[in-house]
Design an enzyme around this catalytic site. Structure first.
Site, PDB file in Angstrom:
ATOM      1  CB  SER A 298       7.293 -11.201  -3.057  1.00  0.00           C
ATOM      2  OG  SER A 298       7.977 -10.013  -2.787  1.00  0.00           O
ATOM      3  CG  ASP A 309      -6.171  -5.613   4.215  1.00  0.00           C
ATOM      4  OD1 ASP A 309      -6.548  -6.752   4.556  1.00  0.00           O
ATOM      5  OD2 ASP A 309      -5.163  -5.059   4.692  1.00  0.00           O
ATOM      6  CE  LYS A 323      11.437 -11.219  -1.141  1.00  0.00           C
ATOM      7  NZ  LYS A 323      10.864  -9.899  -1.512  1.00  0.00           N
TER       8      LYS A 323
END
Length: 439
Positions: A298, A309, A323
């Site tokens: 999460s 990224d 998650k």
């Protein structure tokens, strides 16, 4: 109302239907189809409630019946939505606040037995002599075998000053050990930091609770004050981090980024929010290595995905839990609460983590012969939200020698290459190489 991106890594459910040695009486009266009416489900609930109250073999309490109905309704949605009673909601708020009354042990299931991962430093459990690896056999005389982990944690918690008896089986000791512990208010720190050799900063994030971002900033100050030499880079260890509060994760990610998107959220496929980094982060100019594993979930996946990224970090370890949903916390009348999945979150490039996880840049596979525990991820949970998009991407380098079989260091050595934590050692070597390139 708040937002949570956390996870419960073990869900144990038992459903029993018994028709043994008895008679079944069936009354099919008034079964008129009302599927066209928007009030049909409410009428059905009212009818069922009336039947239970009037016909059940023992008198039933209406508030308990309604509570059970609401719990069942919310639980049908997905594994992370839940109705919480006043007592459960109070405990939940304590957990996210990092304070609770208890004995101070981190517990998890190992070989189907609740096992002490580590006593919290300075806690009643540590002072009494409870050790890592101790198996919890009984709590206040109640056997622990077969019980859910959350129930066992509830049994060990309670008001400060109250006592609890814990029966321990310790490997290598023949007889079980009895401990009577007095509960205290436990304050769990979420950030552990250390300055290693070659001016590498090691930062471990245990979870994202109230104050985690502030703890990180305090740690940054201490790390820099520990030496006149500037920091060469940061190892951000989020292995076994189950997640937590989204706003705290956003603040943490911002300290490692100088610009760019941190994450975006969507509700019913409509973009709700996009969190962006601001200049001047505490570690925004340093090389970073992020360590993750299958229990990184999460909010920790949110941070790892943001740094990956934005090309701010090399991510090392095993594919994370997966998650990719956000829960909003609602307060309900009578002190109850509800944790409701309201959004999915996405990495800066638009990747969905849900039921797929973050794939490391360098995948570390357990050495052959290591005894592996059964790994459960989001995709294994019944009723999980479906994944979106492709989970593949470029093939990643795979190294053998750690991962699920690697021992995560509690006492981090100044030079991890001399320790038993393969993944940490690899991360350290990787960071040193990147730091040299930047000179």
């Amino acid at each position: 109302m708040g937002h949570l991106a956390g996870t419960w890594l073990r869900r144990i459910g038992l459903t029993a239907v018994a028709f043994a040695g008895g008679a079944v009486s069936s009354h099919l009266a008034g079964a008129t189809s009302q599927t066209q009416s928007p009030y049909a489900p409410i009428e059905q609930l009212a009818r069922a409630l009336a039947l239970v109250e009037n016909q059940y073999v023992e008198p039933a309490q209406r508030n308990k019946l309604i509570e059970g109905a609401v719990k069942g309704m919310v639980a049908e949605l997905d594994p992370h939505s839940a109705f919480m009673t006043a007592e459960e909601f109070s405990q939940f708020q304590e957990e996210t606040g990092g304070r609770f009354g208890g004995v101070g042990v981190e517990v998890d299931y190992r070989n189907e037995t609740p096992t002490v991962i580590a006593p919290i430093e300075g806690s009643p459990a540590e002072r009494a002599g409870i050790r890592s690896g101790d198996q919890i056999v009984a709590i206040d005389g109640k056997p622990t075998r077969g019980e859910r982990l959350d129930k066992l944690i509830t049994l060990m918690r309670g008001p400060a000053g109250s006592k609890v008896r814990v029966l321990i089986r310790r490997p290598g000791v023949t007889e079980p050990l009895n401990f009577e512990l007095k509960r205290e208010e436990i304050r769990v720190t979420s950030v552990v930091a250390k300055r290693m050799e070659h001016d590498v900063a090691y930062i471990r994030l245990k979870q994202f609770q109230e104050g985690t971002h502030e703890e990180l900033l305090q740690a940054a100050g201490k790390l820099r004050a520990a030496s006149k030499s500037p920091l060469a880079g940061v190892i951000l260890d989020m292995r076994n981090n189950p997640g937590g509060l989204v706003d705290e994760a956003e603040g943490v990610a911002d300290e490692f980024l100088g610009s760019g998107t941190i994450y975006s959220t969507r509700h019913r496929n409509v973009v709700v929010d996009e969190a962006r980094a601001t200049p001047g982060g505490a570690f925004s100019s340093l090389p970073i290595v992020v360590l993750v594993n299958e229990y990184s979930a999460s909010s920790s996946e949110l941070v790892a995905g943001a740094l990956q990224d934005n090309k701010r970090a090399t991510v090392i370890g095993t594919t994370t839990f997966g998650k990719g949903s956000v829960q909003t916390i609602y307060e309900l009348p009578g002190g109850a609460g509800m944790r409701l999945t309201t959004m999915r979150y996405y990495t800066p490039s638009g990747r969905s983590i849900q039921a797929q996880g973050v794939q490391p840049d360098v995948v570390v596979q357990a050495a052959k012969g290591d005894k592996l525990a059964e790994v459960m991820r989001e995709s294994d949970l019944e009723g999980h939200l479906a994944p979106e998009g492709a989970s593949g991407g470029k093939p990643r380098p795979v190294l053998v020698g750690g991962g699920e079989g690697s021992e995560i260091s509690r006492d981090v050595p100044a030079d991890p290459r001399k320790g038993k934590d393969f993944v940490l050692s690899l991360g350290y070597e990787t960071l040193l190489k990147e730091a040299r390139k930047g000179r």
